[in-house]
Design a protein around this motif. Structure first.
Motif, short mmCIF file in Angstrom:
data_model
loop_
_atom_site.label_atom_id
_atom_site.label_comp_id
_atom_site.label_asym_id
_atom_site.label_seq_id
_atom_site.Cartn_x
_atom_site.Cartn_y
_atom_site.Cartn_z
N ILE A 159 -1.39 3.52 -1.01
CA ILE A 159 -0.73 1.92 -0.80
C ILE A 159 -1.14 1.75 -1.57
N LEU A 160 -3.01 1.22 -1.00
CA LEU A 160 -3.33 0.05 -1.72
C LEU A 160 -3.28 -0.42 -3.25
N TYR A 161 -3.01 0.99 -3.39
CA TYR A 161 -3.51 0.99 -5.60
C TYR A 161 -1.81 0.01 -5.69
N ASN A 162 -0.84 0.55 -4.72
CA ASN A 162 0.64 0.18 -4.80
C ASN A 162 0.97 -1.34 -5.43
N HIS A 163 -0.71 -2.12 -4.11
CA HIS A 163 0.00 -2.94 -3.94
C HIS A 163 -1.27 -4.17 -5.34
N ALA A 164 -2.36 -3.27 -5.46
CA ALA A 164 -3.41 -4.32 -5.96
C ALA A 164 -3.81 -3.65 -7.47
N ASN A 218 -8.81 -8.80 -3.79
CA ASN A 218 -7.75 -9.80 -3.58
C ASN A 218 -6.43 -9.82 -3.05
N ALA A 219 -6.33 -8.49 -3.85
CA ALA A 219 -4.10 -8.19 -3.77
C ALA A 219 -4.33 -7.79 -1.83
N CYS A 220 -5.45 -7.70 -1.16
CA CYS A 220 -5.22 -7.53 0.28
C CYS A 220 -5.10 -8.77 0.91
N SER A 221 -5.52 -9.99 0.13
CA SER A 221 -5.39 -11.05 1.14
C SER A 221 -3.46 -11.46 0.98
N VAL A 222 -2.99 -10.65 0.53
CA VAL A 222 -1.61 -11.15 -0.03
C VAL A 222 -0.48 -10.07 0.70
N PRO A 228 1.39 -7.67 3.17
CA PRO A 228 2.28 -8.31 4.47
C PRO A 228 1.11 -7.31 5.21
N GLN A 229 1.33 -7.96 6.78
CA GLN A 229 0.68 -7.40 8.18
C GLN A 229 1.02 -6.01 7.93
N ARG A 230 2.32 -5.31 8.26
CA ARG A 230 2.36 -4.09 8.60
C ARG A 230 2.21 -2.91 7.63
N THR A 231 1.89 -3.35 6.39
CA THR A 231 1.47 -2.75 4.97
C THR A 231 -0.11 -2.44 5.66
N LYS A 232 -0.31 -3.35 5.95
CA LYS A 232 -2.28 -3.38 6.57
C LYS A 232 -3.06 -2.39 7.87
N ASP A 233 -1.86 -2.78 8.56
CA ASP A 233 -1.84 -1.78 9.96
C ASP A 233 -2.10 0.03 9.63
N ILE A 234 -0.98 -0.01 8.91
CA ILE A 234 -0.48 1.27 8.03
C ILE A 234 -2.07 1.44 7.62
N LEU A 256 -10.31 -5.56 3.84
CA LEU A 256 -9.12 -5.01 4.00
C LEU A 256 -8.74 -6.82 4.96
N GLY A 257 -9.66 -6.73 5.19
CA GLY A 257 -9.83 -8.22 5.74
C GLY A 257 -9.25 -8.21 7.24
N ILE A 258 -9.80 -9.10 8.80
CA ILE A 258 -9.35 -8.40 9.66
C ILE A 258 -8.36 -10.09 10.50
N ASN A 259 -7.51 -9.93 10.71
CA ASN A 259 -7.03 -11.09 10.85
C ASN A 259 -5.73 -10.39 11.95
#
Lengths: 301, 611, 211, 485
Positions: free
Chosen positions: B121-126, B136-140, B142-148, B205-208
């Motif tokens: 999934i990370l590869y998909n975004h980055a 760097n890609a993680c900052s952009v 969406p929150q839902r994918t970050k949770d998954i 991932l960075g936590i928000n």
């Protein structure tokens, strides 16, 4: 100044235990022993010769010294006389708890070392009780330190307003002290009946001078806890200027400790010993009191 | 064009260096220890292969920790589990180690499947597998994918770390491996999973959102409680140590969870402070758990059995191992001068400071977590009093214990190194915290120039809390000083030597090893107190000579493994039932097989439009 | 003219469905191949392609003479009782046959062959021959029916090939014939082997390999 | 030219099998012959990659990258099988399971089988493709029924019947293709090379139905899920080298045939249709094979079902269609062929040493056959996709492509089934390989040439793993070229 405090502490500690036994006997309308009886015991122990079991290893011999030194170090952390800063900036309330655990750890090991079932029973029960005291104690520390912003013991040694949460915390601490210093509802100090004794069972194998050291450590621990409760309920207000204030202050100090001692004695006389597995609920009650204290301090009571 | 290529192979930032240090601190003594440990039981060829496997195992862990590309990370991650499988299944002819290896490798493989899914999934975004690019890609993202992705990482690394619902392989795998291997596995391998969580969840991932931290905290508290309760009930030394590793993983995770929680509330000082606590406990646990496993190994080699009920009185026959085990036990039960106390104090302090600065409801939540942590440390003290007392003290309970003799020199050296480390990490706490502050600030990405964590080389104190200090060197000094005073009092007053005589036996019967307290007896109060969770099974039987005279009394008890019984067995049985029902699909008649072909053809034609 | 041949071909297939004994089956197959020969011969005659003539001669040679002769030879050598062991009795299977034909006609229509009625009829017959061949293989116990079943399906496919695109490129056609013959021979050998080993050729009992 | 060497040598060896009586000598000649074939196929692969497609014999033979890859795969496995069958056959003769004359017959069939398999990728005309596949079925039927025991004859019978029915449908599909081709008014030739450029003009509806028949037909041959029923019986009853050839390569030739028609379908713009069908069959075969592997008792059937599983993965790979997926699928074809033949050789050794197929009664293989044991254990880890080996990389490529394409469900299903299958494998192999020997078993020697075959394959498994991590760029380029045909 530090040495003075230590010696004074060691001297007063047995007096407190003597005081409690005298009050108990008075309540039971009995003549009972004199207030100085603990001192006589200690002196007697020092001059009796010591018997050590052959199965015991070096731990049995070393344990008394560690228990004694842990009690002394604990007393160092508590600002009895110099109340605005600890004698030595070595640790805070949590460290105090862990130092007591160190003493208990070695005492339990020594009890197991002799190979008799009394020692094993004592150490198993002691560990059981101690492990349920810890969360409640931690909750009490949390409640107290919430008010003063840090877990430092000197924080609440100075003048501070008496709030509901500190009173409830003191009550919870009182229950825990009964468990820690093996008072009646949890453990009976005076009996030698296998079923009821916990602390005594651990110390059964000791004799002579090492028994004296352990007894002294127990008195010190008792003294520290009583002082902490007193500190929570009756904050000191007097500056330590000249000699008169020092005298007044020490009078006030002994009076507070006496009040706590009376309370303990009353509890001891009126309550019967709990079944061992009820102790968990007893300490659970103390834990809940701790939570109530925390909630009160949050709501600013 | 999707690039699978590897731009940057290594990523040596302070976090990776820290874990490399942890790996080598434990592997070196275990390597020394392994020379004499394996000598007796296995043929020369097997010992040689064991050493190679050990070397590859440590190397793969070093790579896992320092690599900077997801794919290569995955490759070394699986090589690590593969090699450790071979090590767990090392003495191949006893059935239990094969079963342990099976449970272990299947659980880790399922965990890795989750990690692969998260990487993809990370590869998909980055569109790249490199950590920095993904960061760097993680900052952009969406929150839902970050949770998954977070949940996938948590499950994936949780299986490897041994977080509670996924911990069942740990008490199987660690005891079966040779002791120096289980000390590395317990000390370091589960830490690579913690590295994974820190690296991927905090760093990349960075936590928000705050619920991440809370979830990790809840899991950590449950893990430590369950771990220690099971450890208390254990009779097998290495299984006891394995369960206590589960407990310590819980404590480390509570440090990490706190850090995640504080970052989301952006209390940066507290986040760095609690991550320091977590990392500090991580290296402490690696050291004293490694030490304890090595001692358990030498006890096993000397006596040939791991069952505590059969041991006893080893302190007279194995003085060195006894001292090392005592040191390890003191460290793990967080007794003052040693390193366990420092990291436990830091974690508790992190909880309290967090509660002071947090708002409303979370104050109570953090308070309760701190109380549970205290309960765990209380139980840990009980558990290791039991372990040390039953194994080493009093009279030997069986011929195993009597025939024990001290471990060989290399084993003692291995244990000595680790014992010295426990003391050093206990006393030099301030220095360690200084270096750890660098590591955790780089992991969290917070600069700590204006924060101070320690007063001077001796004492350290959190900057926020007013004058709460802790200085272990001073504490140790005082403890030693006062025990010397006690000894002086002891020597001065008394004048006669102590008399050696029999233990008090109420005057009439001879005390034998049968009278001593056993491990089951020691843990009986806890079994009753926690019976709601352990569901103990108890059977007593009186063998009577006649109606009045009882010849003997048998007492049998064991606790049910709740997780295994209620989660894993039904799941596995369901899978087998499903597979068996599928077996009916191939009964052997050719007519049915032809029927399958014709039916598929007809169905395809009918539903042709759907495709 | 071609309509009649197609009808006769379909009739021969129905004949085979109701066959209870092996010789009847083989005789039905022989008729069917003969009518197939007629159909291709007329198609060749209409489009007067030399290849189609050669193909029809091949059909006569291989399908009408050689394969049935070989099948009879194996039946004689096996001389096991010759009933076919029907899962589905012949009345029901006869009732099923028109259902197959109807659905294959539906298939051929929505496959887009609907232009010339003759071509769609031929395709419908081809599909029904294939489906009946498949039904025979599934519903009869003896190994023999499976061999004949496959040959019937091959006939259906040849009919389809010749009716649709005027057959495949010549060289492929010959190779396919050759293969059909080889597979028939090999299946015969295997039937013979089964009989030697199992002393019966009831394929339904052949179920030692399970799971 | 080179292609004639590849086709000629097997025929020559087949003829030779009649005359040379001593089978050990002939075994040597045989494997030397296949060594030559291997070098020729490597040469062809290089040439095909560099110059695109090669035509020969008035474009009867047409080689492009896809067929070059398959020829390479077939020659590698054939060489390994030849190497292994020397030892295996001489062992069988020593235990007089088969007579000396039968060994000659075995080599004849072996070479004919390889010849027919080499024809499949080489031939240009789709009709001839069908004939070649029909030939492989007929010849391998004899090889499956070689031991003439009850089970093997039953397996052979099922194999021949189900496959010929399947192939009959494939013939129907081919005819439909040629019909679609002739409707569009072009010449009637079925040559793939002429159909390719003009594919986009063909009528879509007929193509879709034709592809269904082709998929079901050749799918039976390839062992795709609902039509796989013959595969476990045939592969578990055949002789070890032959079952390696069967599952290593024969299934792949059928996949090749499906691909040929698939590319035409893609060219005619029906990409989504092709993807859905291939992924559907791929996932079903993964599901069914994982179910059966869980409760399997027979070692060879276990390996047969794992072939179905890998064919499912390859189908998903080709189904996804992105260059990464197709590259992964091609790599997977090669990896699986190599690993599965290693496993079948190992199974052959185990079964001949323990005389039993049932896994519960096989214990302590590491002690009984140390060389085979270690290699097979590592092979098992390779088969279930553990990193240092190459199958992991091809599986990761396919899974990445699945994620990149956004089809999360398929990727999660794949991961789930792969871990279930891994669990079952480690359970059975763990029990079989470790533990102590059953009574009366002792360390039996392993034939030397068998060892060479193992080593040759194992080096390929690991070597490919390492090589692919770096040289993956041009694998993608090949996949890209392959899409254009």
């Amino acid at each position: 100044m530090i040495i003075l405090q230590i010696i004074l502490f060691i001297l007063i500690a047995p007096l407190l235990s003597g005081l409690i036994t005298v009050i108990k006997n008075y309540l039971r309308m009995r003549k009972g022993q004199s207030i100085l009886q603990p001192y006589y015991n200690l002196v007697k122990f020092f001059y009796k010769d010591e018997v050590i079991s052959e199965t015991a290893s070096w731990i049995f011999r070393v344990a008394p010294f560690i228990v004694f030194s842990s009690a002394l170090v604990a007393s160092m952390l508590v600002p009895v006389f110099i109340f605005n800063r600890p004698i030595l900036p070595v640790g805070d309330f949590i460290a105090l708890v862990f130092i007591f655990t160190l003493g208990r750890f070695f005492l339990a090991l020594a009890a197991l070392d002799t190979g008799s079932s009394f020692g094993g029973m004592g150490s198993s029960r002691e560990m059981f009780i101690a492990s349920f005291v810890e969360p409640a104690l931690c909750m009490v520390i949390f409640a107290i330190s919430l008010q003063f912003g840090s877990t430092d013991i000197t924080a609440f040694s100075g003048l501070h307003p008496i709030t509901v949460s500190s009173v409830v915390a003191a009550l919870a601490l009182f229950l825990l002290v009964i468990a820690e210093t093996s008072r009646i509802p949890i453990d009976n100090q005076e009996t030698h009946l296998e079923l009821t004794m916990v602390h005594e069972a651990m110390v059964l194998e000791y004799s002579g001078r090492s028994l004296a050291l352990i007894e002294l450590a127990a008195y010190l621990k008792q003294m520290i806890f009583f002082f902490l409760i007193a500190q929570l309920i009756f904050p000191i207000g007097l500056p330590l200027g000249n000699f008169v204030q020092v005298f007044l202050w020490s009078l006030w100090f002994i009076a507070r400790i006496a009040v706590i001692a009376i309370a303990v004695a009353v509890v001891e006389v009126n309550l019967a010993k709990l079944r061992l597995f009820r102790v968990a609920d007893f300490l659970g009650f103390a834990f809940v009191l701790g939570i109530i204290a925390v909630v009160c301090s949050i709501l600013g009571a | 064009m999707l690039n699978l290529l590897i731009e940057r192979f290594f990523l040596f930032d302070p976090l990776a260096l820290f874990f490399l240090v942890v790996i080598f601190i434990i592997s070196l003594p275990s390597f020394i220890y392994s020379f004499s440990y394996l000598k007796g039981e296995y043929p020369a060829f097997k010992i040689f292969s064991a050493q190679i496997l050990l070397f590859v195992f440590v190397l793969s862990m070093a790579f896992v920790v320092s690599v900077s590309n997801c794919l290569v990370f995955l490759i070394f991650w699986e090589i690590m589990s593969l090699v450790s499988y071979f090590l767990v299944v090392f003495d191949t002819n006893n059935e239990r180690s094969i079963k342990a290896g099976l449970v272990y490798i299947v659980m880790t493989h399922i965990g890795t499947a989750f990690i692969i899914a998260a990487f993809m999934i990370l590869y998909n975004h980055a569109h790249s597998f490199d950590f920095i690019a993904i960061k760097n890609a993680c900052s952009v993202m969406p929150q839902r994918t970050k949770d998954i992705v977070f949940l996938l990482f948590l499950i994936g690394f949780g299986t490897k770390a041994g977080i509670v619902p996924l911990h069942i392989w740990l008490p199987y795998a660690h005891p079966q491996a040779p002791s120096h291997i289980s000390s590395i596995m317990s000390g370091v391998m589960i830490k690579t999973a913690i590295y994974g969580i820190i690296r991927f969840v905090i760093f990349i991932l960075g936590i928000n959102t705050s619920w991440w931290g809370i979830l990790v905290l809840i899991l950590a508290t449950i893990t430590s409680l369950v771990g220690i309760i099971y450890a208390l009930m254990e009779r097998d030394i290495k299984r006891l140590l394995a369960y206590s590793s589960v407990e310590n993983i819980g404590i480390i995770l509570s440090g990490v969870g706190l850090a995640m929680y504080f970052i989301s509330l952006n209390l940066s000082y507290l986040a760095v402070f609690s991550l320091i606590a977590g990392l500090y406990h991580l290296i402490n646990h690696a050291i004293f758990k490694g030490l304890l496993f090595l001692c358990a190994g030498s006890v096993y080699k000397a006596t040939g059995t791991r069952d505590m009920e059969k041991l006893g009185g080893l302190i007279k026959k194995m003085p060195h191992t006894a001292v090392y085990f005592l040191l390890g036990a003191m460290a793990i039960s967080a007794l003052p001068p040693l390193n366990g106390f420092v990291s436990e104090w830091l974690t508790l302090q992190a909880f309290f400071l967090g509660a002071f600065n947090a708002i409303g409801g979370s104050k109570i939540f953090l308070g309760i977590c701190a109380a549970m942590l205290a309960l765990t440390s209380g139980l840990a003290v009980a558990c290791f009093v039991k372990a040390f007392g039953i194994i080493f003290l009093a009279k030997p309970r069986s011929h195993y214990a009597e025939s024990a003799k001290e471990a060989a020199l290399p084993m003692r050296i291995g244990m000595l190194i680790l014992a010295v480390f426990t003391v050093i990490f206990g006393l030099a706490a301030a220095l360690v915290i200084k270096s750890l502050s660098g590591v955790s600030s780089s992991a969290l990405g917070i600069d700590i120039s204006n924060m101070s964590f320690f007063l001077n080389s001796l004492r350290f104190a959190p900057q926020i809390a007013k004058n709460t200090y802790l200085s272990t060197p001073l504490l140790a000094l005082l403890l030693v000083l006062f025990s010397v005073i006690g000894f002086v009092i002891y020597r001065v007053f008394g004048n006669r030597r102590a008399v050696i005589y029999k233990t008090w036996d109420c005057g009439y019967y001879k005390l034998g090893p049968r009278n001593e307290y056993t491990a089951t007896a020691f843990s009986k109060p806890f079994r009753i107190a926690f019976s709601f969770f352990l569901l103990p099974y108890r059977k007593t039987q009186k063998i009577r000579e006649s109606f009045y005279h009882i010849k003997s009394f048998t007492y049998e008890t064991h606790t049910t493994k709740v997780f295994k019984k209620y989660i894993y067995n039904p799941l596995f049985a369901f899978m087998l039932k499903l597979a068996k029902s599928m077996r009916k699909m191939q009964p052997g008649s050719i007519h049915l097989y032809l029927g399958y072909i014709f039916i598929t053809l007809v169905l395809l034609i009918i539903f042709m439009e759907r495709f | 003219m071609q309509g009649i041949i197609l009808f006769l071909l379909l009739a021969s297939t129905y004949l085979m469905i109701i066959a209870k004994r092996v010789p009847a089956l083989i005789r039905g197959f022989r008729y069917q191949s003969f009518f197939l020969f007629l159909a291709t011969f007329i198609a060749a005659f209409k489009e007067n392609q030399v290849e189609l003539y050669v193909v029809s001669v091949m059909i006569i040679l291989v399908k009408v003479i050689l394969i049935p002769y070989f099948l009879d030879l194996t039946v004689k050598k096996i001389n096991v009782d010759e009933n076919l062991g029907l899962f589905v009795n012949s009345q029901l299977s006869l009732a099923l046959a028109p259902v197959f034909t109807y659905y294959s006609w539906v298939l051929s229509v929505n496959l887009g062959f609907g232009q010339g009625t003759l071509q769609s009829a031929a395709v419908a017959v081809a599909f029904s021959v294939i489906s009946i061949g498949a039904f025979l293989m599934v519903s009869r116990m003896k190994a023999f029916t499976q061999v004949v079943g496959i040959l019937i399906m091959e006939n259906g496919i040849f009919l389809f090939a010749s009716s649709v695109s005027g057959g495949m490129p010549f060289f492929a056609e010959i190779a396919i014939f050759f293969d059909v013959f080889i597979s028939a021979v090999i299946m015969g050998i295997f039937v013979f082997r089964i009989n030697k080993l199992f002393t019966h050729i009831d394929v339904n009992k052949l179920s030692r390999l399970k799971g | 030219m080179v292609m004639f060497i590849i086709l000629g040598i097997p025929l020559l060896l087949a003829a030779g099998a009649f005359f040379i009586k001593r089978e050990r000598l002939f075994g040597m000649i045989n494997c030397f012959g296949y060594f030559l074939v291997l070098c020729a196929s490597i040469f062809i692969f290089k040439e095909a990659v560099s110059t695109g497609n090669i035509k020969a014999l008035a474009n009867f033979i047409y080689l492009d990258i896809l067929s070059a890859v398959f020829i390479l795969v077939i020659s590698v496995v054939a060489f390994a099988a030849a190497l292994y069958s020397i030892a295996y056959i001489s062992k069988d003769i020593k235990e007089n399971i088969i007579s000396r004359r039968k060994a000659g017959f075995y080599y004849l069939l072996f070479n004919l089988f390889c010849f027919s398999m080499f024809c499949v990728p080489a031939v240009n005309n789709l009709g001839m493709l069908w004939v070649a596949i029909e030939m492989t079925t007929l010849i391998s039927a004899f090889l499956v029924g070689f031991y003439n025991s009850k089970e093997s004859v039953e397996a052979a019978w099922k194999y021949i019947i189900i496959c010929s029915v399947g192939i009959a449908f494939a013939l129907l599909g081919t005819i439909l293709f040629s019909y679609a081709f002739s409707i569009s008014g072009l010449s009637k030739s079925l040559n793939w090379s002429d159909m390719m450029p003009v594919a986009h003009v063909l009528d879509k509806n007929i193509l879709k139905i034709a592809f269904i028949f082709v998929l079901v037909g050749y799918g039976t041959k390839a062992g795709l899920a609902p039509m796989h029923t013959w595969l476990p019986d045939a592969h578990s009853q055949a002789i070890a080298p032959i079952s390696a050839l069967l599952s290593g390569v024969l299934l792949k030739t059928a996949v090749y045939a499906i691909l040929r028609f698939g590319i035409i379908l893609i060219k005619s713009g029906e990409m989504a249709y092709f993807t859905h069908l291939m992924i559907l069959f791929g996932v079903i075969s993964l599901a069914i094979s994982s179910g059966f592997i869980l409760i399997q008792k027979d070692l060879k059937r276990l390996l047969a079902y794992s072939s179905i599983e890998h064919i499912g993965i390859i189908a998903i790979g080709f189904g996804l269609g992105s260059p990464l997926a197709i590259g992964g699928a091609i790599l997977h074809i090669f990896n699986h062929a190599v690993t599965k033949s290693l496993m079948f050789f190992g199974a052959g050794n185990i079964v001949s040493a323990y005389k039993k197929h049932n896994m519960n009664s096989i214990r302590g293989v590491i002690k009984a056959l140390p060389f085979t044991g270690i290699l097979m254990l590592l092979g098992m880890f390779a088969l279930t996709g553990f990193p240092p080996f190459s199958i992991f990389i091809s599986e990761i490529m396919i899974i990445t492509a699945a994620f990149a394409k956004g089809s999360y469900i398929i990727a999660f299903l794949m991961l789930f089934f792969l871990s279930v299958i891994f669990g079952a494998f480690i359970f059975y192999f763990g029990k079989m390989f470790f533990g102590n020997l059953p009574k009366g078993m002792e360390k039996s020697g392993e034939p030397l040439s068998g060892k060479f075959a193992f080593l040759f394959l194992f080096i390929l498994i690991c070597g490919l793993g390492a090589v692919m991590v770096f040289k993956y760029k041009d694998l993608l380029w090949i996949a890209q070229r392959l899409l254009q045909g």
